[in-house]
Write a protein that holds these residues in place. Sequence first.
Motif, mmCIF file in Angstrom:
data_model
loop_
_atom_site.group_PDB
_atom_site.id
_atom_site.type_symbol
_atom_site.label_atom_id
_atom_site.label_comp_id
_atom_site.label_asym_id
_atom_site.label_seq_id
_atom_site.Cartn_x
_atom_site.Cartn_y
_atom_site.Cartn_z
ATOM 1 N N PHE B 125 0.810 -1.219 0.000
ATOM 2 C CA PHE B 125 0.000 0.000 0.000
ATOM 3 C C PHE B 125 0.843 1.269 0.000
ATOM 4 C CE2 PHE B 125 0.955 1.109 4.272
ATOM 5 C CZ PHE B 125 0.971 -0.063 5.025
ATOM 6 N N ALA B 126 2.171 1.138 0.217
ATOM 7 C CA ALA B 126 3.009 2.331 0.382
ATOM 8 C C ALA B 126 2.958 3.235 -0.842
ATOM 9 C CB ALA B 126 4.445 1.912 0.683
ATOM 10 N N ALA B 127 3.111 2.636 -2.028
ATOM 11 C CA ALA B 127 3.123 3.451 -3.247
ATOM 12 C C ALA B 127 1.782 4.146 -3.443
ATOM 13 C CB ALA B 127 3.449 2.574 -4.447
ATOM 14 N N GLU B 128 0.702 3.423 -3.144
ATOM 15 C CA GLU B 128 -0.626 4.003 -3.332
ATOM 16 C C GLU B 128 -0.862 5.171 -2.371
ATOM 17 O OE1 GLU B 128 -5.338 2.665 -3.369
ATOM 18 O OE2 GLU B 128 -3.792 1.177 -2.951
ATOM 19 N N VAL B 129 -0.484 4.973 -1.103
ATOM 20 C CA VAL B 129 -0.675 6.041 -0.113
ATOM 21 C C VAL B 129 0.188 7.253 -0.477
ATOM 22 C CG1 VAL B 129 -0.221 6.687 2.283
ATOM 23 C CG2 VAL B 129 -1.426 4.573 1.782
ATOM 24 N N ALA B 130 1.443 6.994 -0.886
ATOM 25 C CA ALA B 130 2.326 8.102 -1.249
ATOM 26 C C ALA B 130 1.749 8.884 -2.427
ATOM 27 C CB ALA B 130 3.715 7.573 -1.594
ATOM 28 N N SER B 234 9.540 7.764 -3.076
ATOM 29 C CA SER B 234 9.594 8.922 -3.970
ATOM 30 C C SER B 234 9.568 10.240 -3.207
ATOM 31 C CB SER B 234 8.421 8.872 -4.956
ATOM 32 O OG SER B 234 8.493 7.705 -5.707
ATOM 33 N N GLY B 235 10.391 10.348 -2.204
ATOM 34 C CA GLY B 235 10.487 11.610 -1.470
ATOM 35 C C GLY B 235 9.434 11.800 -0.404
ATOM 36 N N ILE B 236 8.553 10.838 -0.247
ATOM 37 C CA ILE B 236 7.495 10.948 0.762
ATOM 38 C C ILE B 236 7.766 9.941 1.869
ATOM 39 C CG2 ILE B 236 5.022 10.669 1.199
ATOM 40 C CD1 ILE B 236 4.592 11.532 -1.732
ATOM 41 N N THR B 237 7.786 10.441 3.089
ATOM 42 C CA THR B 237 8.011 9.571 4.235
ATOM 43 C C THR B 237 6.680 9.029 4.729
ATOM 44 O OG1 THR B 237 9.888 10.943 4.838
ATOM 45 C CG2 THR B 237 9.075 9.433 6.509
ATOM 46 N N LEU B 238 6.657 7.741 5.019
ATOM 47 C CA LEU B 238 5.441 7.103 5.508
ATOM 48 C C LEU B 238 5.709 6.498 6.880
ATOM 49 C CD1 LEU B 238 4.369 5.055 2.338
ATOM 50 C CD2 LEU B 238 3.601 7.325 2.986
ATOM 51 N N VAL B 239 4.753 6.636 7.769
ATOM 52 C CA VAL B 239 4.795 5.948 9.058
ATOM 53 C C VAL B 239 3.445 5.288 9.235
ATOM 54 C CG1 VAL B 239 4.890 6.257 11.549
ATOM 55 C CG2 VAL B 239 6.456 7.522 10.102
ATOM 56 N N TRP B 240 3.430 4.016 9.629
ATOM 57 C CA TRP B 240 2.141 3.363 9.821
ATOM 58 C C TRP B 240 2.152 2.485 11.058
ATOM 59 C CZ3 TRP B 240 5.566 1.956 6.029
ATOM 60 C CH2 TRP B 240 5.927 0.609 5.944
ATOM 61 N N GLU B 245 -7.608 -2.205 15.825
ATOM 62 C CA GLU B 245 -8.003 -2.961 14.634
ATOM 63 C C GLU B 245 -8.159 -2.095 13.384
ATOM 64 O OE1 GLU B 245 -10.244 -6.640 16.849
ATOM 65 O OE2 GLU B 245 -11.444 -5.226 15.699
ATOM 66 N N ARG B 246 -7.420 -1.013 13.357
ATOM 67 C CA ARG B 246 -7.376 -0.186 12.150
ATOM 68 C C ARG B 246 -5.915 0.069 11.806
ATOM 69 N NH1 ARG B 246 -11.411 -1.840 11.888
ATOM 70 N NH2 ARG B 246 -13.482 -0.962 12.171
ATOM 71 N N LEU B 247 -5.654 0.213 10.503
ATOM 72 C CA LEU B 247 -4.308 0.558 10.061
ATOM 73 C C LEU B 247 -4.269 2.069 9.835
ATOM 74 C CD1 LEU B 247 -1.500 -0.395 9.096
ATOM 75 C CD2 LEU B 247 -2.460 -0.584 6.806
ATOM 76 N N TYR B 248 -3.327 2.732 10.487
ATOM 77 C CA TYR B 248 -3.147 4.176 10.349
ATOM 78 C C TYR B 248 -1.867 4.416 9.543
ATOM 79 C CZ TYR B 248 -6.755 5.020 13.866
ATOM 80 O OH TYR B 248 -7.942 5.086 14.539
ATOM 81 N N VAL B 249 -1.965 5.223 8.497
ATOM 82 C CA VAL B 249 -0.785 5.530 7.685
ATOM 83 C C VAL B 249 -0.666 7.049 7.573
ATOM 84 C CG1 VAL B 249 0.453 5.085 5.543
ATOM 85 C CG2 VAL B 249 -1.300 3.479 6.295
ATOM 86 N N ALA B 250 0.445 7.594 8.069
ATOM 87 C CA ALA B 250 0.700 9.035 7.960
ATOM 88 C C ALA B 250 1.753 9.254 6.885
ATOM 89 C CB ALA B 250 1.170 9.599 9.291
ATOM 90 N N ALA B 251 1.564 10.302 6.085
ATOM 91 C CA ALA B 251 2.484 10.572 4.971
ATOM 92 C C ALA B 251 2.800 12.057 4.912
ATOM 93 C CB ALA B 251 1.858 10.130 3.645
ATOM 94 N N SER B 252 4.045 12.358 4.604
ATOM 95 C CA SER B 252 4.457 13.756 4.494
ATOM 96 C C SER B 252 5.799 13.824 3.790
ATOM 97 C CB SER B 252 4.561 14.374 5.894
ATOM 98 O OG SER B 252 5.313 15.557 5.874
#
Lengths: 189, 286
Positions: B125-130, B234-240, B245-252
Motif C-alpha cells: 500500500f506504500a506506493a498508493e498512499v504516497a 519517492s520523497g514521501i516519508t510514511l509511518v504506519w 483494529e485499524r491501520l493508520y498511515v501518515a504521509a508527508s
Amino acid sequence: VGGEVETAKVRRFEERVLVHVHDLYRAALRLTGQAPDAEDLVQETCLRAFQALDQLRHPGAAKVWVFSILRSVFLRHATRWSADNTHLSLEDLEGVALPAEVFRAMLARPSPFQAAVLEEIRQATLKLPLPYREAIILAHIGGFSYREMAQILEVPRGTVMSRLFRARRLLRAALREPLAHPSRVEPAP
Amino acid sequence: VNCQEFVPALDPYLDDELSVLEVLRMQGHLLVCDRCRTMLESEAALHALLAADAVQDDLPPGLRDGILDRVRGASSGPVPLPSARRHSTAAHVLLAGLALVALVALLLVALLVPRVWRAGDMPPFAAEVAAKHRVYTEPSGPPLDLTTTDIQQLTASLERRVGFPVKAPRLVESGQHLVGGRVSSVADAPAAYLRYEWGGRPLSLFVIPPLPPARARGTEQVIEGVELYTARVSGITLVWWEDAERLYVAASTGSLTDLEAFAVLCVRSGPLDRSSDDPPAAARHG
C-alpha cells in the motif's frame, strides 16, 4: 570591507553549496568507485563552485548548478576517476522483469541478507555504463526532476527518460538472481 | 489508461513526473488490473532498493570542515587541494580505525533505529498512499469533502461514511492544525483521509481497515504499546501502525521525526469525547 565581503561569500557558499556536500559525496562515490577519489572530486567541485559562486544567479538552482560542476570536473578527469571498465551488457535483456514476489522475498530476509542485496545493487550501479549510471545517481541521490537532470546532463528530457528506463532494466537484470549468480554482471562485448 | 499506456508511464509515475490527472488515471487502471499492479510493485521495490542504497554512505570525517578551511584559504589566495590519496600511512591506519568504528556504529544504528531508508519492509500500500498524499495535497488536487479545524466534527462525519471509528489527534501547537478530510480508499478498501498542516507542510493521515498480516511486514519500534513502521517512497516519508483494529498511515514530505511525533500524538489520542464543549470551528463542505 574586503574581509566582510569574503566572509559573506563563505557564508553564501555554506548555505547554497556546502549543504549539498553529502549528496555530492555519495554521487562522487558512485562515479569514481573509490572513496579517496570521491573526496578529491568533491573537494575540487566545491572549490570551483566557490570560485564561481557569483555566477549563481538563482539560489534555488544551487543544487543543479553544483551537480553540473561535479559532472564537469568528473568528465575532465574521467580517465583518472573511472569506476570500472566492466559494464553490464544491454543485450539479451528484452522481457527482463523481476516479479514483485522475488523482490519481496529478497527484502524480507534478515538484515545481513539485505546488506548483501544493497551491496549487490551498489556493485551493479558501479558497472552501469556512464550515461546510465549518471541518470541513476541524479535521480536517486540528487532527487532531481527529469527537467533538472536534462539540464545537468545537457540532453533532452526524453533522453533522460530513456537512460533511466534502460538503467533500471540493467539493474533489474543484475538483481534477478542475487548473490548466487554473480556472472550475470557481464563484461560488455 | 490501458495496459499499453500504463507500462511506459511506470517510471514517470514512480519518479513523480506525471500530472495529477495522469496519476489519477494510472490509479484508476491499478484498481482493475492486477498484472499492472504487480509490475508497479516490482518497480517500486527497485526504486526502494536504489533509495536505500543512495543513503548508505556517510560523509568522511573532516571532509566538510576541510572544504570550508580550503575555501576560506582560497579567499586570501589560491591554495592547492590536498589529494585524499596523499594521506600518510599513519593517517590511513587512523582512518581505517575510524571507518571500522563507524561501520560498527552504523550496523548498531541500523539494528536499533527505525529503518526508514531501508526498503525491506515496504508494504504494497506504500506506493498508493504516497501517490494519494501527493494528489490530495496538490493545489489542483481533488477537493476535501469537509474543510474544518474541528476534529470532532470531521471524525464524526468520516465515521458515518466509512463505517468504522476514526481516531485522530487534536493539534494545539503553533504551526500544526487540522485542514479537513474526505472519504478515500486504499487497497480497494474504504479509508478515512484527514489532512493536517504540520510545520508548513501538508501531512496526510489515512485510516484503513486492517490489511492481511503479510501485507505489513517488519517491526520497527514500539511506542505506547504500538509497533511503528516506516518507509520512504519517492520523497514521501510514511509511518504506519495498527491501533484498535485499524491501520493508520501518515504521509508527508517532512522529516521522519515529525511524522513519528505525529504518530505518537495519534496513538495517545483517546476516543473523542462527543460531548466536549470545545468551541466549534469554522467549517465548510468542499
